[in-house]
Write a protein that holds these residues in place. Structure first.
Motif, PDB file in Angstrom:
ATOM      1  N   THR A   1       0.855  -1.183   0.000  1.00  0.00           N
ATOM      2  CA  THR A   1       0.000   0.000   0.000  1.00  0.00           C
ATOM      3  C   THR A   1       0.891   1.232   0.000  1.00  0.00           C
ATOM      4  O   THR A   1       1.807   1.330   0.816  1.00  0.00           O
ATOM      5  CB  THR A   1      -0.925   0.053   1.221  1.00  0.00           C
ATOM      6  OG1 THR A   1      -1.794  -1.078   1.201  1.00  0.00           O
ATOM      7  CG2 THR A   1      -1.770   1.331   1.201  1.00  0.00           C
ATOM      8  N   VAL A   2       0.632   2.154  -0.901  1.00  0.00           N
ATOM      9  CA  VAL A   2       1.298   3.447  -0.940  1.00  0.00           C
ATOM     10  C   VAL A   2       0.216   4.504  -0.724  1.00  0.00           C
ATOM     11  O   VAL A   2      -0.756   4.574  -1.483  1.00  0.00           O
ATOM     12  CB  VAL A   2       2.029   3.678  -2.275  1.00  0.00           C
ATOM     13  CG1 VAL A   2       2.751   5.021  -2.248  1.00  0.00           C
ATOM     14  CG2 VAL A   2       3.013   2.551  -2.552  1.00  0.00           C
ATOM     15  N   LYS A   3       0.406   5.345   0.289  1.00  0.00           N
ATOM     16  CA  LYS A   3      -0.657   6.231   0.733  1.00  0.00           C
ATOM     17  C   LYS A   3      -0.654   7.592   0.039  1.00  0.00           C
ATOM     18  O   LYS A   3       0.396   8.133  -0.300  1.00  0.00           O
ATOM     19  CB  LYS A   3      -0.567   6.431   2.247  1.00  0.00           C
ATOM     20  CG  LYS A   3      -0.778   5.152   3.045  1.00  0.00           C
ATOM     21  CD  LYS A   3      -0.668   5.412   4.532  1.00  0.00           C
ATOM     22  CE  LYS A   3      -0.886   4.117   5.320  1.00  0.00           C
ATOM     23  NZ  LYS A   3      -0.719   4.336   6.772  1.00  0.00           N
ATOM     24  N   CYS A   4      -1.865   8.127  -0.129  1.00  0.00           N
ATOM     25  CA  CYS A   4      -2.042   9.453  -0.710  1.00  0.00           C
ATOM     26  C   CYS A   4      -3.310  10.063  -0.138  1.00  0.00           C
ATOM     27  O   CYS A   4      -4.348   9.402  -0.075  1.00  0.00           O
ATOM     28  CB  CYS A   4      -2.147   9.365  -2.230  1.00  0.00           C
ATOM     29  SG  CYS A   4      -2.587  10.912  -3.059  1.00  0.00           S
ATOM     30  N   THR A   5      -3.224  11.293   0.309  1.00  0.00           N
ATOM     31  CA  THR A   5      -4.420  12.037   0.706  1.00  0.00           C
ATOM     32  C   THR A   5      -4.517  13.291  -0.154  1.00  0.00           C
ATOM     33  O   THR A   5      -3.510  13.791  -0.648  1.00  0.00           O
ATOM     34  CB  THR A   5      -4.395  12.428   2.191  1.00  0.00           C
ATOM     35  OG1 THR A   5      -3.230  13.210   2.444  1.00  0.00           O
ATOM     36  CG2 THR A   5      -4.374  11.200   3.068  1.00  0.00           C
ATOM     37  N   TYR A   6      -5.725  13.770  -0.333  1.00  0.00           N
ATOM     38  CA  TYR A   6      -5.920  14.896  -1.235  1.00  0.00           C
ATOM     39  C   TYR A   6      -6.752  15.991  -0.590  1.00  0.00           C
ATOM     40  O   TYR A   6      -7.470  15.767   0.385  1.00  0.00           O
ATOM     41  CB  TYR A   6      -6.600  14.427  -2.525  1.00  0.00           C
ATOM     42  CG  TYR A   6      -8.008  13.926  -2.337  1.00  0.00           C
ATOM     43  CD1 TYR A   6      -8.250  12.570  -2.079  1.00  0.00           C
ATOM     44  CD2 TYR A   6      -9.102  14.784  -2.395  1.00  0.00           C
ATOM     45  CE1 TYR A   6      -9.530  12.101  -1.879  1.00  0.00           C
ATOM     46  CE2 TYR A   6     -10.394  14.321  -2.199  1.00  0.00           C
ATOM     47  CZ  TYR A   6     -10.603  12.981  -1.943  1.00  0.00           C
ATOM     48  OH  TYR A   6     -11.881  12.516  -1.742  1.00  0.00           O
ATOM     49  N   SER A   7      -6.627  17.165  -1.162  1.00  0.00           N
ATOM     50  CA  SER A   7      -7.447  18.307  -0.759  1.00  0.00           C
ATOM     51  C   SER A   7      -7.873  19.028  -2.033  1.00  0.00           C
ATOM     52  O   SER A   7      -7.019  19.549  -2.759  1.00  0.00           O
ATOM     53  CB  SER A   7      -6.641  19.249   0.140  1.00  0.00           C
ATOM     54  OG  SER A   7      -7.382  20.424   0.429  1.00  0.00           O
ATOM     55  N   VAL A   8      -9.165  18.998  -2.325  1.00  0.00           N
ATOM     56  CA  VAL A   8      -9.670  19.632  -3.539  1.00  0.00           C
ATOM     57  C   VAL A   8     -11.006  20.304  -3.250  1.00  0.00           C
ATOM     58  O   VAL A   8     -11.695  19.964  -2.299  1.00  0.00           O
ATOM     59  CB  VAL A   8      -9.862  18.609  -4.681  1.00  0.00           C
ATOM     60  CG1 VAL A   8      -8.579  17.878  -4.993  1.00  0.00           C
ATOM     61  CG2 VAL A   8     -10.951  17.614  -4.341  1.00  0.00           C
ATOM     62  N   SER A   9     -11.325  21.253  -4.083  1.00  0.00           N
ATOM     63  CA  SER A   9     -12.663  21.818  -4.060  1.00  0.00           C
ATOM     64  C   SER A   9     -13.417  21.190  -5.214  1.00  0.00           C
ATOM     65  O   SER A   9     -12.954  21.181  -6.348  1.00  0.00           O
ATOM     66  CB  SER A   9     -12.601  23.337  -4.210  1.00  0.00           C
ATOM     67  OG  SER A   9     -11.860  23.690  -5.355  1.00  0.00           O
ATOM     68  N   GLY A  10     -14.557  20.629  -4.935  1.00  0.00           N
ATOM     69  CA  GLY A  10     -15.301  19.944  -5.975  1.00  0.00           C
ATOM     70  C   GLY A  10     -14.917  18.476  -6.056  1.00  0.00           C
ATOM     71  O   GLY A  10     -14.270  17.922  -5.165  1.00  0.00           O
ATOM     72  N   ASN A  11     -15.304  17.855  -7.137  1.00  0.00           N
ATOM     73  CA  ASN A  11     -15.017  16.435  -7.322  1.00  0.00           C
ATOM     74  C   ASN A  11     -13.575  16.234  -7.770  1.00  0.00           C
ATOM     75  O   ASN A  11     -13.121  16.891  -8.694  1.00  0.00           O
ATOM     76  CB  ASN A  11     -15.971  15.828  -8.348  1.00  0.00           C
ATOM     77  CG  ASN A  11     -17.412  15.851  -7.865  1.00  0.00           C
ATOM     78  OD1 ASN A  11     -17.670  15.604  -6.687  1.00  0.00           O
ATOM     79  ND2 ASN A  11     -18.337  16.156  -8.745  1.00  0.00           N
ATOM     80  N   PRO A  12     -12.874  15.308  -7.141  1.00  0.00           N
ATOM     81  CA  PRO A  12     -11.457  15.130  -7.475  1.00  0.00           C
ATOM     82  C   PRO A  12     -11.246  14.213  -8.667  1.00  0.00           C
ATOM     83  O   PRO A  12     -11.951  13.234  -8.841  1.00  0.00           O
ATOM     84  CB  PRO A  12     -10.900  14.493  -6.208  1.00  0.00           C
ATOM     85  CG  PRO A  12     -12.045  13.690  -5.676  1.00  0.00           C
ATOM     86  CD  PRO A  12     -13.286  14.461  -6.013  1.00  0.00           C
ATOM     87  N   TYR A  13     -10.270  14.569  -9.478  1.00  0.00           N
ATOM     88  CA  TYR A  13      -9.739  13.691 -10.510  1.00  0.00           C
ATOM     89  C   TYR A  13      -8.341  13.318 -10.015  1.00  0.00           C
ATOM     90  O   TYR A  13      -7.466  14.180  -9.908  1.00  0.00           O
ATOM     91  CB  TYR A  13      -9.630  14.396 -11.848  1.00  0.00           C
ATOM     92  CG  TYR A  13     -10.934  14.582 -12.596  1.00  0.00           C
ATOM     93  CD1 TYR A  13     -12.134  14.792 -11.929  1.00  0.00           C
ATOM     94  CD2 TYR A  13     -10.955  14.576 -13.981  1.00  0.00           C
ATOM     95  CE1 TYR A  13     -13.315  14.976 -12.627  1.00  0.00           C
ATOM     96  CE2 TYR A  13     -12.140  14.756 -14.691  1.00  0.00           C
ATOM     97  CZ  TYR A  13     -13.322  14.963 -14.008  1.00  0.00           C
ATOM     98  OH  TYR A  13     -14.490  15.142 -14.690  1.00  0.00           O
ATOM     99  N   LEU A  14      -8.122  12.050  -9.707  1.00  0.00           N
ATOM    100  CA  LEU A  14      -6.900  11.618  -9.056  1.00  0.00           C
ATOM    101  C   LEU A  14      -6.155  10.610  -9.913  1.00  0.00           C
ATOM    102  O   LEU A  14      -6.774   9.810 -10.623  1.00  0.00           O
ATOM    103  CB  LEU A  14      -7.227  11.004  -7.690  1.00  0.00           C
ATOM    104  CG  LEU A  14      -7.873  11.962  -6.699  1.00  0.00           C
ATOM    105  CD1 LEU A  14      -8.541  11.194  -5.571  1.00  0.00           C
ATOM    106  CD2 LEU A  14      -6.828  12.928  -6.137  1.00  0.00           C
ATOM    107  N   PHE A  15      -4.840  10.642  -9.812  1.00  0.00           N
ATOM    108  CA  PHE A  15      -3.990   9.815 -10.658  1.00  0.00           C
ATOM    109  C   PHE A  15      -2.840   9.225  -9.839  1.00  0.00           C
ATOM    110  O   PHE A  15      -2.408   9.806  -8.843  1.00  0.00           O
ATOM    111  CB  PHE A  15      -3.387  10.649 -11.797  1.00  0.00           C
ATOM    112  CG  PHE A  15      -4.405  11.372 -12.635  1.00  0.00           C
ATOM    113  CD1 PHE A  15      -4.883  12.608 -12.229  1.00  0.00           C
ATOM    114  CD2 PHE A  15      -4.875  10.823 -13.807  1.00  0.00           C
ATOM    115  CE1 PHE A  15      -5.831  13.286 -12.989  1.00  0.00           C
ATOM    116  CE2 PHE A  15      -5.815  11.490 -14.569  1.00  0.00           C
ATOM    117  CZ  PHE A  15      -6.285  12.722 -14.163  1.00  0.00           C
TER     118      PHE A  15
END
Lengths: 115, 114
Positions: free
Chosen positions: A20-34
């Motif tokens: 497992t490689v971890k990632c957290t995000y902070s966005v306004s609206g719906n996220p597009y993640l890669f």
């Protein structure tokens, strides 16, 4: 402003074990993640993306990622690690405005798979 | 189907000099973005070109400039090189009218400024 964080500089795992490689995000609206992978002295290779729909996204080379809206996370996973998976992994979020469409990357996590 | 190509692979320059890096996008792509990846860091957005015009620029000085040609290929120019400009420069291409914003990257140009 959109951002992603990769809390681990390095992840070590034995071959055959799940990773497992971890990632957290902070966005306004719906996220597009890669997720992208980078091998030594190479460019970035696209692994997978999340747009909408199923929270479990399947990608290249047996990798998958789990989107969790409540935890604002997008962790990369693989059921059985290979030594050849050893590389640098980057999580990224799309920042789309009226005049640009760019990716914002995390600082990267080095995955080391031991035989 | 050729992917994104970049040239040269490696480059060594002296402080104060100027450099030009080149990129050809993936077939069918019309948008080119440039990123700088310093050692141990994630790629940082420099700027993006679409329809031969520069779109939003990242936090980079005017010493960094670029161009896009009618065939969608692109150049990145850096003037008055500083030691801190040493990095891997990545070109990425995408299609303006489709996809979810995924960008496809070239192998990069490693620039060393001495």
């Amino acid at each position: 402003a959109q951002s992603v964080a990769q809390p681990e500089d390095q992840v070590n795992v034995a071959e055959g074990n799940p990773l497992t490689v971890k990632c957290t995000y902070s966005v306004s609206g719906n996220p597009y993640l890669f997720w992208y992978v980078q091998y030594p002295n190479r460019g970035l290779q696209f692994l997978l993306k999340y747009i909408t729909g199923d929270n479990l996204v399947k990608g290249s080379y047996g990798f998958e990622a789990e989107f969790n809206k409540s935890q604002t996370s997008f962790h990369l996973k693989k059921p059985s690690a290979l030594v050849s998976d050893s590389a640098l992994y980057f999580c990224a979020v799309r920042a789309l405005t009226y005049n640009t469409d760019k990716l914002i990357f995390g600082t990267g996590t080095r995955l080391q798979v031991f035989p | 189907d050729a992917g994104v190509t970049q040239s040269p692979t490696h480059l060594i320059k002296t402080r104060g000099q100027q450099v030009t890096l080149r990129c050809s996008p993936k077939s069918g792509h019309d948008t080119v973005s440039w990123y700088q990846q310093a050692l141990g860091q994630g790629p940082q957005f420099i700027f993006q070109y679409y329809e031969e015009e520069e779109r939003q620029r990242g936090n980079f000085p005017d010493r960094f400039s670029g161009h896009q040609f009618p065939n969608y290929s692109s150049e990145l120019n850096v003037n008055a090189l500083l030691l801190g400009d040493s990095a891997l420069y990545l070109c990425a291409s995408s299609w303006s009218s489709g996809g979810a914003g995924e960008q496809y990257f070239g192998p990069g140009t490693r620039l060393t400024v001495t």
